[in-house]
Design a protein around this motif. Structure first.
Motif, mmCIF file in Angstrom:
data_model
loop_
_atom_site.group_PDB
_atom_site.id
_atom_site.type_symbol
_atom_site.label_atom_id
_atom_site.label_comp_id
_atom_site.label_asym_id
_atom_site.label_seq_id
_atom_site.Cartn_x
_atom_site.Cartn_y
_atom_site.Cartn_z
ATOM 1 N N ASN A 108 -29.437 2.714 58.200
ATOM 2 C CA ASN A 108 -29.411 1.911 59.426
ATOM 3 C C ASN A 108 -29.104 0.452 59.141
ATOM 4 N N ASP A 109 -29.598 -0.051 58.015
ATOM 5 C CA ASP A 109 -29.449 -1.466 57.708
ATOM 6 C C ASP A 109 -29.555 -1.644 56.202
ATOM 7 N N GLU A 110 -28.912 -2.674 55.703
ATOM 8 C CA GLU A 110 -28.993 -2.970 54.273
ATOM 9 C C GLU A 110 -28.930 -4.479 54.070
ATOM 10 N N GLN A 111 -29.794 -4.977 53.220
ATOM 11 C CA GLN A 111 -29.797 -6.386 52.846
ATOM 12 C C GLN A 111 -29.287 -6.469 51.409
ATOM 13 N N PRO A 112 -28.268 -7.289 51.148
ATOM 14 C CA PRO A 112 -27.728 -7.377 49.785
ATOM 15 C C PRO A 112 -28.730 -8.052 48.843
ATOM 16 N N PHE A 113 -28.450 -7.939 47.554
ATOM 17 C CA PHE A 113 -29.325 -8.575 46.568
ATOM 18 C C PHE A 113 -29.398 -10.074 46.822
ATOM 19 N N ALA A 114 -30.624 -10.594 46.765
ATOM 20 C CA ALA A 114 -30.883 -12.025 46.948
ATOM 21 C C ALA A 114 -31.998 -12.418 45.977
ATOM 22 N N PRO A 115 -32.013 -13.677 45.522
ATOM 23 C CA PRO A 115 -33.055 -14.118 44.588
ATOM 24 C C PRO A 115 -34.449 -13.909 45.161
ATOM 25 N N LEU A 116 -35.389 -13.554 44.284
ATOM 26 C CA LEU A 116 -36.769 -13.304 44.675
ATOM 27 C C LEU A 116 -37.683 -14.105 43.756
ATOM 28 N N PRO A 117 -38.459 -15.039 44.308
ATOM 29 C CA PRO A 117 -39.378 -15.800 43.455
ATOM 30 C C PRO A 117 -40.513 -14.920 42.945
ATOM 31 N N GLY A 118 -41.001 -15.240 41.766
ATOM 32 C CA GLY A 118 -42.086 -14.475 41.177
ATOM 33 C C GLY A 118 -43.240 -15.362 40.765
ATOM 34 N N VAL A 119 -44.318 -14.713 40.365
ATOM 35 C CA VAL A 119 -45.516 -15.413 39.904
ATOM 36 C C VAL A 119 -45.827 -14.908 38.498
ATOM 37 N N ARG B 23 -41.419 3.274 67.466
ATOM 38 C CA ARG B 23 -42.629 4.059 67.221
ATOM 39 C C ARG B 23 -42.287 5.529 67.012
ATOM 40 N N ASP B 24 -43.123 6.186 66.205
ATOM 41 C CA ASP B 24 -43.051 7.625 65.946
ATOM 42 C C ASP B 24 -41.696 8.086 65.403
ATOM 43 N N VAL B 25 -41.050 7.231 64.627
ATOM 44 C CA VAL B 25 -39.809 7.576 63.932
ATOM 45 C C VAL B 25 -40.102 7.516 62.437
ATOM 46 N N GLU B 26 -39.644 8.513 61.695
ATOM 47 C CA GLU B 26 -39.854 8.508 60.246
ATOM 48 C C GLU B 26 -38.764 7.680 59.578
ATOM 49 N N PHE B 27 -39.174 6.589 58.947
ATOM 50 C CA PHE B 27 -38.266 5.696 58.244
ATOM 51 C C PHE B 27 -38.413 5.897 56.749
ATOM 52 N N GLU B 28 -37.403 5.437 56.029
ATOM 53 C CA GLU B 28 -37.458 5.390 54.577
ATOM 54 C C GLU B 28 -36.888 4.034 54.163
ATOM 55 N N LEU B 29 -37.680 3.269 53.440
ATOM 56 C CA LEU B 29 -37.256 1.970 52.947
ATOM 57 C C LEU B 29 -36.969 2.103 51.459
ATOM 58 N N ARG B 30 -35.767 1.765 51.056
ATOM 59 C CA ARG B 30 -35.408 1.783 49.631
ATOM 60 C C ARG B 30 -35.318 0.334 49.160
ATOM 61 N N VAL B 31 -36.177 -0.007 48.228
ATOM 62 C CA VAL B 31 -36.280 -1.368 47.721
ATOM 63 C C VAL B 31 -35.802 -1.375 46.274
ATOM 64 N N SER B 32 -34.844 -2.240 45.969
ATOM 65 C CA SER B 32 -34.312 -2.339 44.614
ATOM 66 C C SER B 32 -34.576 -3.729 44.056
ATOM 67 N N PHE B 33 -35.118 -3.768 42.844
ATOM 68 C CA PHE B 33 -35.311 -5.007 42.107
ATOM 69 C C PHE B 33 -34.310 -4.998 40.957
ATOM 70 N N ARG B 34 -33.649 -6.139 40.728
ATOM 71 C CA ARG B 34 -32.637 -6.209 39.669
ATOM 72 C C ARG B 34 -32.816 -7.487 38.862
ATOM 73 N N ASP B 35 -32.780 -7.348 37.541
ATOM 74 C CA ASP B 35 -32.753 -8.510 36.659
ATOM 75 C C ASP B 35 -31.316 -9.018 36.690
ATOM 76 N N GLU B 36 -31.143 -10.239 37.172
ATOM 77 C CA GLU B 36 -29.810 -10.768 37.424
ATOM 78 C C GLU B 36 -28.958 -10.855 36.156
ATOM 79 N N LYS B 37 -29.556 -11.227 35.046
ATOM 80 C CA LYS B 37 -28.774 -11.401 33.814
ATOM 81 C C LYS B 37 -28.476 -10.078 33.117
#
Length: 133
Positions: A54-65, A85-99
């Protein structure tokens, strides 16, 4: 649970109300660092229903601690207030080391449920748009 300043509450049945958030996080040991010794980690997300993207967000920098030594934690929250409401969603989250390009993807199934009125609550009267006579 508390993780790097975030509070994580397990939801075993993957059912949430619209006033909740989904929080996702990852530990990274020895991430690539920039010249200022800050990690170069990126996040991408894709949302699916019924196997269809349905939607996709491209890779973007993510601050860390930095937790300790070479261990960092990265995470983010997804507010659920705008989801159907009452819809089954699936969220796929990808983390990538940029270098290095090393990527890890996790899948989070979830459903936003309809909130029920508290027991004994009286529904508000329906409003009328007709002018009074």
């Amino acid at each position: 649970y508390h993780l790097g300043g975030m509070q994580l509450i397990p939801v075993p049945d993957n059912r949430y109300t619209s006033n909740q958030n989904i929080t996702y996080a990852v530990y990274v040991v020895r991430p690539s660092l920039d010249e200022q010794q800050q990690p170069k980690v990126e996040l991408s997300m894709a949302l699916y229903t019924g196997g269809k993207k349905n939607d996709e967000q491209p890779f973007a920098p993510l601050p860390g601690v930095k937790i300790a030594g070479d261990i960092w934690v990265f995470g983010q929250m997804l507010p659920l207030s705008g989801f159907r409401r009452d819809v089954e969603f699936e969220l796929r989250v990808s983390f990538r080391d940029e270098k290095s390009g090393l990527t890890r993807t996790g899948t989070i199934p979830f459903t936003v449920i309809k909130e029920e009125a508290p027991a004994g609550a009286t529904p508000a009267p329906a409003s009328s748009t007709e002018p009074k006579k």
